[in-house]
Each structure stands twice: as C-alpha cells, then as structure tokens.
Design an enzyme around this catalytic site. Sequence first.
Site, mmCIF file in Angstrom:
data_model
loop_
_atom_site.group_PDB
_atom_site.id
_atom_site.type_symbol
_atom_site.label_atom_id
_atom_site.label_comp_id
_atom_site.label_asym_id
_atom_site.label_seq_id
_atom_site.Cartn_x
_atom_site.Cartn_y
_atom_site.Cartn_z
ATOM 1 C CB THR A 25 37.879 31.150 37.286
ATOM 2 O OG1 THR A 25 36.951 31.190 38.365
ATOM 3 C CG2 THR A 25 37.141 31.384 35.975
ATOM 4 C CG HIS A 176 33.693 32.546 45.915
ATOM 5 N ND1 HIS A 176 34.291 33.633 46.526
ATOM 6 C CD2 HIS A 176 34.215 32.504 44.654
ATOM 7 C CE1 HIS A 176 35.132 34.210 45.665
ATOM 8 N NE2 HIS A 176 35.104 33.538 44.531
ATOM 9 C CG ASN A 179 38.214 37.288 45.158
ATOM 10 O OD1 ASN A 179 38.847 37.977 45.961
ATOM 11 N ND2 ASN A 179 38.677 36.153 44.662
ATOM 12 C CE1 TYR A 181 32.886 37.221 40.669
ATOM 13 C CE2 TYR A 181 34.479 36.411 42.258
ATOM 14 C CZ TYR A 181 34.176 36.840 40.977
ATOM 15 O OH TYR A 181 35.149 36.919 40.018
ATOM 16 C CG ASN A 236 34.699 41.441 40.644
ATOM 17 O OD1 ASN A 236 34.872 41.740 39.455
ATOM 18 N ND2 ASN A 236 34.719 40.183 41.057
HETATM 19 C C1 8OZ Z 1 39.458 35.620 38.039
HETATM 20 C C2 8OZ Z 1 38.708 35.463 36.886
HETATM 21 C C3 8OZ Z 1 37.457 34.923 36.959
HETATM 22 C C4 8OZ Z 1 36.922 34.538 38.179
HETATM 23 C C5 8OZ Z 1 37.497 34.926 41.888
HETATM 24 C C6 8OZ Z 1 36.241 33.263 40.720
HETATM 25 O O1 8OZ Z 1 38.085 36.006 41.848
HETATM 26 C C7 8OZ Z 1 37.111 34.262 40.635
HETATM 27 C C8 8OZ Z 1 37.674 34.693 39.333
HETATM 28 C C9 8OZ Z 1 38.945 35.233 39.252
HETATM 29 O O2 8OZ Z 1 37.197 34.404 42.967
#
Ligand code: 8OZ
Length: 365
Positions: A25, A176, A179, A181, A236
Amino acid sequence: MTTLFDSFKVGDLVLKNRLVMAPLTRMRSTQPGNVPNKLNAEYYAQRAGAGLIVAEATQISQQGQGYPGTPGIHSPEQVAGWKLVTEAVHRAGGVIFLQLWHVGRISHSSHQPGRQAPVAPSAIRPSGKAFTADWQMADFETPRALELKEISSLLADYVTAAKNAKLAGFDGVEIHGANGYLLDQFLQTGSNQRTDKYGGSIENRTRLLLEVVDAATAIWGKARVGVRLSPHGTFNDMSDSDPVALFSYVLGELGKRGVGYVHLIEPRSSNAGAGDGNIEGAPDNSKIFRGIFKGTLISAGGYTPETAKQAVASGAADAVAFGRLFISNPDLPRRIQSGAELNRYDRNTFYGGDAKGYTDYPALG
Ligand code: 8OZ
C-alpha cells in the site's frame, strides 16, 4: 538445490526467479477517483526484475476502501489507469497480478458511500485507529453486520473487479484474505459471530473466501488466482480460537481447487510490515502449513536475503516475497544475486506523497 534465481511456475506461467514483490500500500493514486497513474506505472516498471509483482491492495468497490489514496478497480478510469501500469511492466519484462481487496471493518465512514458505517461479518469494533478520507487517524467505528442478502452483491463486486483486472491487462489476481480485512474477518472467530451459513463452524466461516476464489477462478482459470493469508497474525485486532485447525481447512480447500499459489505471511513480521524488527518466537506458518498445501507456496514477512535463500533451498517455500526491501531497491533481485549493498528504506515516505521515496531509489549503474 533450488536457489532464488531458479525459475518457478504459477500454473502455466514460468516466472524468471523466486523473488516476489509483495503487495504494498503506497496511497499514491490520482484524486479524485483513486485512479492509477503514470508515476505508479514507472514505479512498478522499475521493479519488473521480480519473478512476480503483486500490485498493491486495490479496492473492489467504494465500500471496500479503507485508506486515502488507495487505487480501485471498479471504474473505467481505474481500468484505464491500471493499463498504464500493466503495459509498462510487460514492456520491462515483468509479470504482474492485482490484489483484490475489501477492508470491511477497517474502513471509516468518511470513505463509505453516503458516509455510512463500514460493513463487516459482525458488528464488532476493532481496537485501533482508522485512516480517514482526509488523512487523519480516528478510532475505528462499530461496523454494520452484512445481511445475508447482501453477500450476493458483494460477490458481484469481486466478479466485476476480477473482470476489470483482466481488461486492465494483468496476468492474474491475488485474493486478499489476510491482515484483518473483510475475508479474514469472516474467517476468524474474533471478528465473526454470525449464526447464518457464513458463521459458526470453520466451514461456514471459510465459505465467503472460497466463493470469492471460485468466482475469480471462473473468470481467470485456477492457475491465475493466488490467495494471501495471514494465520496467527494479530494486525487489525485479529484473533481466532483455533488458527491451526482453521487455516489447515482453508489450505486443504485451496489445494483441492488447484489455485495458482498461496501467499502466506509469517506472523514474526510485526504489524504486517507497519513496524520494524521481527517478533521472536512467533509461530512459523510455512513450517506448520507446508505439508497441507502441496501447490506453489510464496512466503512473506521479515525475510533477509539470507533467510530467503534458506527457505527456498530447504523447500519451506517455493518463492519469497519482499516488501520493504522492494520499496527501497527497485533492482532487488539483481542486488541480491550480485551481493551488492541494499538501499535503506525511509518509512516516512511509505504512504502518500509523490516521487520522493517512491520512484527515486537508485538502481545499480
Ligand atoms: C499497511 C498499511 C495499509 C494497508 C495490508 C493492505 O496489511 C495492507 C496495508 C498495510 O495488507
């Protein structure tokens, strides 16, 4: 003995080396509209020496965005912008996949259509801070749990994005699922307390990910679809009651489907690369899960050139992805191969801004 500079296969694609540029990112798309641009094309083309480039996480819909300036793949302008990128990478001899992304509860209402609450499997607010549309940090908000009847339109957004990635000239897509999401939020118990067919049992929690994989496979063919996962990751605010059982099931199902590759993040890498230094004693995902997934395995997270060589030589991974070192070394494969010194990265220019800290890291003469 296999080396980082032996070719490797992702389905029918023969990749020239085993160094993968991790999805990173960088928040430098053109505004308004989150449109990839010529500077982004130059940045990726500079890094075409990678065996495979996985382009940065890219929202499949406006609802899927969670950071300012991240590119999308849901408008005609974004498709045209990405075409600049794929053409530049192909001209430079590279291979590039697009990472399809929906952030779920990691968004903020400032990114959402109609400034609504972000969506998630369940209305569970993560601890930590969101990155708002005007580049501020704000507490995460309590998300709205997706209704069962909304899942089909979510899948339709993935389908549109996967088709758009093809129109834009990518060589494949990476889902994805890592992480913290949206797809990871469905997988793990800390964020999924649903009582319908998308929650509860491991099979149910895995359903959405597999539906997305199947939808992408229908468009691309199984070999051109990769999946990124982060078992044991806590970035996260993620947690699961039994991550080994969960991800063993996920990997078994992905193996049956014959996806092009699985891309596993090692939890030793603190905060998905958002911090430096490796966490000592973290579980070793490539060891734990290697035996379960027989297909192509890319491993990422906190590698040095030396540990990457060992991972490939021992068969722990087929290829290794580098993130931070690819930011500061556009010619990273050549530098590693020749034993040249590596440029240091500047974390201050990771997110947002212009060419500084993006396209101005020097390559060897
Ligand atoms: C760090 C900052 C913003 C996004 C991920 C897309 O962790 C990210 C991400 C990482 O997969």
